[in-house]
Design an enzyme around this catalytic site. Structure first.
Site, short mmCIF file in Angstrom:
data_model
loop_
_atom_site.label_atom_id
_atom_site.label_comp_id
_atom_site.label_asym_id
_atom_site.label_seq_id
_atom_site.Cartn_x
_atom_site.Cartn_y
_atom_site.Cartn_z
N ASP A 381 -6.45 1.08 2.44
CA ASP A 381 -5.32 1.79 1.42
C ASP A 381 -5.45 0.89 0.37
O ASP A 381 -5.96 -0.12 0.08
CB ASP A 381 -4.24 1.50 2.28
CG ASP A 381 -2.78 1.89 1.74
OD1 ASP A 381 -2.84 3.05 1.02
OD2 ASP A 381 -1.96 1.13 1.63
N PHE A 534 15.13 10.44 -1.81
CA PHE A 534 13.57 10.72 -2.02
C PHE A 534 12.99 11.17 -0.64
O PHE A 534 13.32 10.80 0.36
CB PHE A 534 12.96 9.72 -2.70
CG PHE A 534 11.62 9.78 -2.71
CD1 PHE A 534 10.81 10.26 -3.84
CD2 PHE A 534 10.71 9.10 -1.62
CE1 PHE A 534 9.37 10.37 -3.96
CE2 PHE A 534 9.17 9.47 -1.65
CZ PHE A 534 8.88 10.01 -2.87
N LYS A 539 9.24 14.65 -3.54
CA LYS A 539 8.68 13.49 -4.41
C LYS A 539 9.77 13.16 -5.61
O LYS A 539 9.41 13.04 -6.63
CB LYS A 539 7.45 14.25 -5.21
CG LYS A 539 6.27 14.13 -4.13
CD LYS A 539 4.88 14.41 -5.10
CE LYS A 539 3.64 14.47 -3.96
NZ LYS A 539 3.88 15.48 -2.95
N ARG A 587 2.68 2.78 -12.01
CA ARG A 587 3.34 3.78 -11.55
C ARG A 587 4.38 4.44 -12.25
O ARG A 587 5.34 3.75 -12.55
CB ARG A 587 3.98 3.29 -10.09
CG ARG A 587 3.02 2.50 -9.12
CD ARG A 587 3.35 1.74 -8.15
NE ARG A 587 4.22 2.50 -6.98
CZ ARG A 587 3.89 2.72 -5.62
NH1 ARG A 587 2.80 2.13 -5.27
NH2 ARG A 587 4.67 3.53 -4.82
N GLY A 668 -2.18 7.51 -1.32
CA GLY A 668 -1.50 8.58 -1.67
C GLY A 668 -1.04 8.63 -3.16
O GLY A 668 -0.20 9.50 -3.67
N ASP A 669 -1.34 7.60 -3.99
CA ASP A 669 -1.12 7.35 -5.31
C ASP A 669 -1.73 8.50 -6.29
O ASP A 669 -2.44 8.95 -5.85
CB ASP A 669 -1.21 6.09 -5.71
CG ASP A 669 -0.36 5.42 -6.48
OD1 ASP A 669 0.53 6.29 -7.37
OD2 ASP A 669 0.11 4.47 -6.82
N LYS A 755 -6.64 10.85 5.78
CA LYS A 755 -7.26 9.78 5.84
C LYS A 755 -8.07 9.77 7.41
O LYS A 755 -9.26 9.26 7.44
CB LYS A 755 -6.22 8.31 5.98
CG LYS A 755 -5.48 8.30 4.48
CD LYS A 755 -4.72 7.07 4.41
CE LYS A 755 -3.96 7.02 3.16
NZ LYS A 755 -3.21 5.71 2.90
N ASP A 775 -1.59 -1.26 5.62
CA ASP A 775 -0.60 -2.04 5.84
C ASP A 775 0.76 -1.44 6.07
O ASP A 775 1.74 -1.78 6.40
CB ASP A 775 -0.35 -2.88 4.52
CG ASP A 775 0.52 -2.23 3.29
OD1 ASP A 775 1.18 -2.66 2.95
OD2 ASP A 775 -0.04 -1.09 2.91
#
Length: 1037
Positions: A381, A534, A539, A587, A668-669, A755, A775
């Site tokens: 990750d 959220f 999103k 981000r 997921g970014d 994943k 994590d």
């Protein structure tokens, strides 16, 4: 008394104890059947038939009566354990008996005793833990005829059942929950009580009202809930919609105040129980290889037995002879092999936990440490694993101007000028010049952006004094030193901390209001009209507030650029600047606002409340109403937050790459952010090209893009989750073939299920071992699917850590875990297993030679205690001491990761090494037996004395030959075993002539036989190290 959920339940991972109440209890208490929506009645005495599944925790696999039968069944369902049981039972038949019964029953009993004791210890621990958990006592609000269960939960108490939140003692009308053991997130969650029950004067008044809760059927979704609360004794009846904000799920902890709730679900219907699934049982590749070798040995056993009977020309009752020979040569399959390997795994786990270089490392699965030594693909990750998940505000972009860390004082001056109304003009000038107007325009733009960031969030300031929440004192003065921000996302905390640093401070918040403090210490009050949290689907998050000083209603929204681009008004800079900021590894969030007229808001509120009250398709109806507001919003700014790399990520990744391990990053970014992090972490080296896989939506586009990718060589791949899904749908084999050739792969915008799917495909397509590192809760499925799962204890909680096979505190510890402990565990187990097999084959070879010489008679060479002592007290300690052996120091293994690459070919345990050990066993067994037959004098008992003593000495010398690095315990084990044998000779007069072994003749004969069996192997070892040394020996010389 209701059973409380365990303190570490791993509810979304499946890595730990099974937490399902027993099925019979469910059926007895609730009648079984499929889950249905339910109504919980409050103040309806006539509804006394309301029943709940029994709310107890039972993690035990057995009870008092089923323990022994259950353990024995689980042992004997495996072929080889059943085989040894049948051998032992056959000794009760006179025609098949070969010696004393204990020679077969004692080894089998020892193996079973170890297993039974281990299971008993686990069961007792489980029982004690369950008893402690189920004995927790809670205060209950009761009245005669009341069908519902009202519970008081105090601060720091764990919620024992799924409940609807009715009242709180907090003056702000809300409470915080700690949900880290439920969803893996460490941040506190805000929960709101039902409005009409919170307004009641006292908790006792709950017993006086007539109402009911209508709730959806029990399901696994812990992030959503649909229900209604209806009070019937008011005029008119009051109905309120219930959502996730009104729930208290079992396993969470009340972090503030005392709450009252009504029990909704218990036992098997708890959200946490329904999310508990058993992970696939991981069997190590090493264990499968050993199992395969054991099958070969069984085949050899059958062949040797048939050959012996054939050489007797199948005379007489030959079928009985076959069985006798199967019993006679049963040592070919070592019964102690499984026990030795299992005890070895325990030692490896203990060594890993005790390693001071990787503090905090936990081994949760002690059955697969050898897997760590053969990893070919590492899937990791990004956020919280490679990065720290500690957000730092780095950039504010307004379209025409951007502010970085070095220019934040300008933002501060703009905010100061707005609130102090002081002119920034030079004193010499008079009147508003053009420069002044531009300055004021920029100040107002900066102010609007900062105010939007300070208001649009779900952060709550909590005031603490000496570690205890003290709203009464600290909050009165809004003490900065006592204030702590709580939110469900570290991004939000970083944004609010930044607005504080530039002058606009969030000082107070409750269910319906928010307070900001200006640079001039003025308090701005805002009423919270609506808040839209959220979600991963939307999103974005939004909030509608009313400024108390002006009465203006404003709708603020922030979210990912992909969704916000279609919501904000047309502009020509959003897409470009988002890409630029993402390429810097930031981000990005897009912030926008929309002013609402009073009539416009009232119309929206009516439609929104109606949508929230619907029971069917509530989410869709609510989303539709909110989307009616999300049009033509004014774009205010972009925010850029950086997630810094963890310590020593770059050297660790370089070590793994040099060890022959290919690293894939699954996140997921955003694509740009993921690519930037991959470059920053040196996952992609400087001289490697990057192929960004174009977004594809159909088969034709995927075909063209795969062809374009095929033409590139030694190139890292970056692909999005959507494109990946299309490629796997139409061209799974072709895509995986190309991806596996890449030095590095980055998959962005990956869902948790994707994943796990990638891990599964890598295992199927390559046949190589995979290791997954993560994590957060979204990494659990990937960790459980991999051959070896490693969890990092991070900001996102312990969920991944609890679900993993191994838990580490930092990503950099992974290097030592694989290079040192993984490598040592695999090499040690390989040596141990082959030596145990060699020990058994030696004595079986001697038995075969003995039977052949004496006309193929099925008579045992060694009987009674000799056969038991051989594989226990005489050779057990030296052989087991091989688990302490190592070929190089840990520092050398870390410095030269190329040593790890040698293990990927599986050479320490292969058919080649197995065959070499078989040949050594046959040579030594034959040498010892023929030597004893040639040199024995007159009595048969002398053959036993000479051959058995030579056999023991040979085994001890062979252990010494195999050891690479001596440990003091190895020396002790060798001397102790020799001393045990010499001391036991006094008691073995039934098998060995005590007077004969004291003669010089015995000593020289044993010495010659032992020398002939071992010296050639020592010479061969010397010549091999001299002319063809292994790679590790070059580093140790």
């Amino acid at each position: 008394i209701l059973g409380l959920w365990p303190a570490q339940p791993k509810t979304l991972s499946s890595a730990g104890m099974s937490m399902r109440p027993k099925c019979c209890e469910w059926l007895r208490c609730c009648g079984g059947g499929e889950a249905r929506p339910r109504t919980v009645w409050l103040g309806h005495p006539e509804k006394r038939d309301q029943r709940y599944p029994r709310n107890v925790i039972n993690n035990q696999k057995y009870n008092f009566f089923t323990f022994l039968p259950g353990v024995l069944f689980n042992q004997f369902k495996y072929f080889f354990n059943l085989y040894f049981l049948l051998l032992a039972c056959s000794q009760f038949v006179p025609e098949m008996r070969l010696g004393a019964l204990y020679t077969y029953w004692v080894p089998l009993g020892f193996v079973l005793a170890v297993t039974v004791i281990r299971e008993a210890v686990e069961e007792i621990r489980c029982y004690v833990r369950d008893k402690e958990v189920n004995s927790q006592v809670y205060s209950r609000l009761t009245a005669r005829g009341q069908p519902s269960v009202f519970l008081f939960i105090t601060q720091n108490q764990r919620v024992p059942a799924d409940m609807i939140f009715l009242r709180t003692s907090e003056k702000n009308g809300s409470c915080f929950l700690r949900t880290d053991q439920l969803d893996g997130e460490t941040d506190w969650k805000l929960r709101l009580p039902v409005a009409c029950t919170q307004r009641l004067p006292t908790a006792a008044d709950l017993l006086q009202i007539r109402s009911y809760v209508y709730a959806e059927e029990p399901n696994i979704d812990i992030h959503n809930f649909v229900g209604t609360f209806t009070r019937e004794d008011s005029d008119p009846p009051i109905s309120e919609s219930l959502s996730i904000e009104n729930t208290l799920w079992a396993g969470t902890v009340v972090a503030s105040g005392t709450v009252v709730g009504v029990v909704l679900y218990t036992g098997r219907e708890l959200r946490s129980v329904m999310n508990t699934s058993n992970p696939r049982s991981k069997i190590g590749l090493f264990d499968l290889e050993v199992n395969c070798l054991t099958k070969i040995l069984f085949g050899a056993l059958v062949v040797v037995s048939l050959v012996m009977v054939a050489l007797q020309h199948f005379a007489g009752r030959w079928y009985l002879q076959i069985i006798r020979f199967l019993l006679l040569f049963s040592n070919i399959i070592p019964i102690s092999l499984r026990v030795n390997l299992d005890m070895g795994k325990i030692v490896y786990s203990w060594v890993i936990r005790r390693d001071s270089k990787i503090p905090g490392t936990v081994v949760r699965s002690s059955t697969i440490p050898e897997q760590l030594g053969r990893i070919s693909y590492l899937l990791t990750d990004k956020t919280g694993t490679l990065t720290q998940n500690e957000m730092i505000f780095k950039r504010l972009h307004l379209g025409t101007v951007a502010y970085g860390l070095d220019s934040m004082d300008e933002v501060q001056s703009h905010i100061f000028s707005i609130y102090t109304q002081q002119s920034q003009d030079p004193p010499a000038q008079k009147g508003p010049t053009l420069t002044t107007k531009v300055r004021r325009t920029m100040s107002s733009r900066v102010h609007e952006a900062v105010k939007a960031i300070a208001l649009c969030h779900n952060v709550t300031p909590v005031y603490e004094s000496n570690g205890v929440t003290d709203q009464a004192e600290a909050e009165k003065q809004y003490e900065d030193s006592c204030r702590v921000y709580q939110a469900s996302s570290p991004d939000e905390v970083a944004l609010v901390q930044w607005t504080e640093s530039v002058g606009l401070t969030l000082v107070g918040r409750d269910q319906s209001s928010m307070q900001l403090r200006t640079p001039g210490d003025q308090i701005l009050n805002f009423t919270i009209l609506q808040i839209f949290p959220f979600t991963y689907e939307s999103k974005r998050m939004g909030i509608i507030v009313r400024d108390e000083s002006t009465g203006e209603i404003t709708f603020y929204m922030k979210g990912a650029d992909v969704v916000m681009a279609g919501i904000v008004q047309y502009n020509d800079w959003l897409e470009e600047e988002c890409g630029n900021m993402a390429r810097e590894g930031l981000r990005v969030l897009v912030v926008a606002k929309k002013s609402l007229a009073e009539e416009q808001y009232q119309d929206f509120e009516a439609r929104y409340v109606q949508a929230k009250l619907s029971v069917h398709d509530r989410s869709l109806k609510v989303a539709t109403v909110i989307e009616s507001l999300e049009m033509e919003m004014e774009l205010l700014c972009l925010t850029g937050v950086e997630d810094q790399l963890q310590a020593d990520v770059r050297p660790t990744l370089e070590t793994l790459r040099n060890a022959g391990i290919k690293v894939w990053m699954l996140t997921g970014d955003k694509l740009e952010t993921a690519t930037c992090t991959a470059k920053n972490a040196h996952l992609v080296t400087r001289n490697q090209d990057i192929h960004v896989f174009r977004l594809v939506t159909n088969r034709g586009e995927a075909h063209l893009e795969l062809n374009a990718f095929r033409r590139k060589h030694d190139c890292a791949l970056v692909i999005s989750g959507d494109s990946l899904e299309v490629c796997l749908k139409y061209y799974e084999y072709e895509f995986m073939e190309l991806a596996c050739q890449c030095p590095a792969v980055v998959c962005c915008r990956c869902a948790p299920t994707q994943k796990a799917q990638i891990v599964r495909l890598l295992q199927e397509r390559t046949g190589k071992l995979t290791c997954a590192v993560g994590d957060g809760g979204n990494d659990v499925s990937m960790i459980q699917e991999s051959d070896c799962g490693v969890g990092v204890e991070g900001k996102e909680g312990k969920q991944a850590s609890l679900a993993a096979d191994f838990s580490i505190t930092q990503f950099k510890h992974l290097g030592r875990l694989l290079m040192v402990h993984g490598r040592n565990s695999y090499k040690r187990s390989a040596a141990l297993s082959q030596f145990v097999i060699h020990r058994s084959l030696c004595i079986s070879t001697m038995q075969a030679v003995f039977s052949s010489v004496f006309y193929f008679a099925s008579v045992p060479l060694y009987q009674g205690f000799l056969i038991i002592g051989y594989s226990t007290i005489y050779t057990m300690f030296p052989v087991f001491s091989l688990v302490l052996d190592k070929d190089v120091k840990s520092e050398v293994a870390m410095l030269y990761p190329e040593l790890y690459k040698d293990l990927l070919k599986g050479r320490p345990l292969s058919y080649k090494t197995f065959l070499i050990w078989v040949l050594i066993s046959i040579y030594q067994g034959s040498t010892i037996m023929y030597g004893a037959l040639l040199l024995f004098e007159s009595e048969f008992v002398h053959i036993v004395a000479i051959s058995f003593t030579s056999l023991i000495l040979t085994e001890l010398l062979m252990v010494a030959l195999t050891i690479q690095t001596w440990h003091w315990l190895m020396t002790v084990a060798e001397l102790l075993s020799l001393a045990c044998y010499i001391a036991s000779l006094v008691f073995l007069h039934e098998f060995i002539d005590v007077y004969f072994i004291a003669t010089l003749s015995f000593l020289w004969k044993v010495s010659v036989i032992t020398l002939v069996s071992c010296l050639p192997l020592y010479v061969l070892k010397y010549l091999r190290r001299r002319f063809s040394p292994p790679s590790y020996s070059k580093l140790t010389s």
